[in-house]
Write an enzyme that holds these catalytic residues in place. Structure first.
Site, PDB file in Angstrom:
ATOM      1  N   CYS A  51       6.831  -5.787  13.425  1.00  5.46           N
ATOM      2  CA  CYS A  51       5.756  -6.490  12.723  1.00  5.46           C
ATOM      3  C   CYS A  51       5.029  -5.552  11.750  1.00  5.46           C
ATOM      4  O   CYS A  51       5.595  -5.194  10.724  1.00  5.46           O
ATOM      5  CB  CYS A  51       4.812  -7.146  13.732  1.00  5.46           C
ATOM      6  SG  CYS A  51       3.766  -8.402  12.980  1.00  5.46           S
ATOM      7  N   GLU A  99       8.384  -7.027  22.451  1.00  2.00           N
ATOM      8  CA  GLU A  99       7.562  -6.568  23.587  1.00  2.00           C
ATOM      9  C   GLU A  99       6.745  -7.702  24.199  1.00  2.00           C
ATOM     10  O   GLU A  99       6.250  -7.583  25.315  1.00  2.00           O
ATOM     11  CB  GLU A  99       6.655  -5.400  23.150  1.00  2.00           C
ATOM     12  CG  GLU A  99       5.412  -5.758  22.359  1.00  2.00           C
ATOM     13  CD  GLU A  99       5.690  -6.090  20.897  1.00  2.00           C
ATOM     14  OE1 GLU A  99       6.873  -6.158  20.506  1.00  2.00           O
ATOM     15  OE2 GLU A  99       4.708  -6.289  20.149  1.00  2.00           O
ATOM     16  N   HIS A 143       8.175 -10.108  17.837  1.00  4.10           N
ATOM     17  CA  HIS A 143       7.670  -9.121  18.808  1.00  4.10           C
ATOM     18  C   HIS A 143       8.498  -9.129  20.096  1.00  4.10           C
ATOM     19  O   HIS A 143       8.182  -9.891  21.013  1.00  4.10           O
ATOM     20  CB  HIS A 143       6.224  -9.458  19.173  1.00  4.10           C
ATOM     21  CG  HIS A 143       5.246  -9.154  18.101  1.00  4.10           C
ATOM     22  ND1 HIS A 143       4.644  -7.927  17.975  1.00  4.10           N
ATOM     23  CD2 HIS A 143       4.768  -9.918  17.091  1.00  4.10           C
ATOM     24  CE1 HIS A 143       3.824  -7.949  16.933  1.00  4.10           C
ATOM     25  NE2 HIS A 143       3.877  -9.135  16.381  1.00  4.10           N
TER      26      HIS A 143
END
Lengths: 84, 223
Positions: B87, B198, B196
């Site tokens: 990002c 994560e 993302h």
């Protein structure tokens, strides 16, 4: 040393769709501004710069505009300068 | 193996990324302050998501001059390890010229935060080798400036070299050219993702697809 008031105008490249410009243009039309077209939204970066000459000032501004103030992939810029 | 998650003023996904690497995968991981320049002890460097420097001027435009980012070209040139930008990290890598193209305002002019479907376009890379070719995976996106733009000659090169890793599937949320959501450099050492991983690395957050991205990178480095 001379001192200059510098304005760097950064705008989206002409071939790039500018959603911000489009939204602003639609709003201007709705507010009654007729015959408006080609609206683009950019940025103004204004600062004072000391340099020995106008030429030197312009060179230094061009360098920082290319390197940092504008992203050449998506933006173009123009420089306005006046001696203070 | 040792990984670093670079922390900029305004990073906000640094701890999530650290948690996945350190606690879920179990590799030694440091949160590395952006003023650090000694990257050579790391096999993997992650530039996390967030809003470094408040996204002032352009997203990533100021962070690209941070000392840790200035040290990246040498790290990459020496093939010391792998660099992943997520990002805002992706935005920093394009601003720094370490990945081609640029990320600009979403077509909708809105900040978009939701889970999207992505298609794996190349599964022969360190980042994607745990997925099947053409597999549809799910990851969250959260960005206002995620519309990937590149001139035609760069797009041609990305396609020819199979540098496009992930594309938006079903709908294109931000107007990215060719539905591009993630790319890598020519050498396959620098990676950029708008989604993302994560944020979807455990089943309680969804499919858990994100974990495979980190596991893939770690396995690649350990080989």
């Amino acid at each position: 040393m001379k001192e200059f008031l510098v304005r760097v105008l950064v705008e989206p490249k002409p071939e790039l769709f500018d959603p911000q410009g489009q939204a602003v243009e639609r709003a201007m039309l709705e507010l009654g501004l007729k015959n408006v077209s080609g609206t683009r939204v950019g940025k103004l970066i204004k600062f004072k710069l000391k340099a020995v000459s106008a030429q030197q000032a312009r060179e230094r501004v061009s360098e920082i505009a290319q390197k940092f103030l504008a992203n050449p992939v998506i933006e173009q810029y123009s420089i306005e300068m006046e001696e203070l | 193996m040792r990984a670093a998650v670079v922390v900029f003023p305004g990073s906000n996904c640094d701890h999530d990324t650290y948690y996945v690497l350190k606690d879920l995968i179990g590799i030694e991981t440091d949160l590395l302050w952006y003023r650090e320049t000694n990257l050579n002890r790391y096999d993997l460097i992650v530039l996390p998501g967030g809003f470094s420097y408040g996204d002032y001027l352009r997203a990533g435009a100021i962070a690209r001059f941070a000392p840790a980012v200035q040290a990246l070209p040498e790290y990459i040139e020496r093939s010391r390890g792998i660099v992943l930008g997520i990002c805002n990290g992706f935005q920093i890598l394009t601003e720094a010229g370490l990945l081609p193209g640029a990320l600009t305002k979403n077509i909708s002019q809105r900040f978009i935060c939701k889970t999207v479907k992505l298609r794996v376009e190349n599964n022969a890379t360190p980042l994607t080798h745990l997925f099947g070719y053409g597999e549809i995976i799910e990851l969250p996106i959260a960005h206002g400036e995620g519309r990937y733009i590149a001139p035609p000659e760069i797009l041609e090169k990305l396609k020819r070299n199979r540098q496009i890793l992930l594309t938006y599937f079903g709908e294109n949320p931000n107007g990215s050219v060719e539905n591009i959501a993630g790319i890598m450099n020519e050498d396959g050492t620098v990676f950029g993702l708008m989604p993302h991983p994560e944020r979807n690395s455990e089943r309680i957050f969804g499919t858990g697809d994100g974990l495979k991205i980190f596991q893939g990178l770690v396995q690649e480095v350990l080989v």
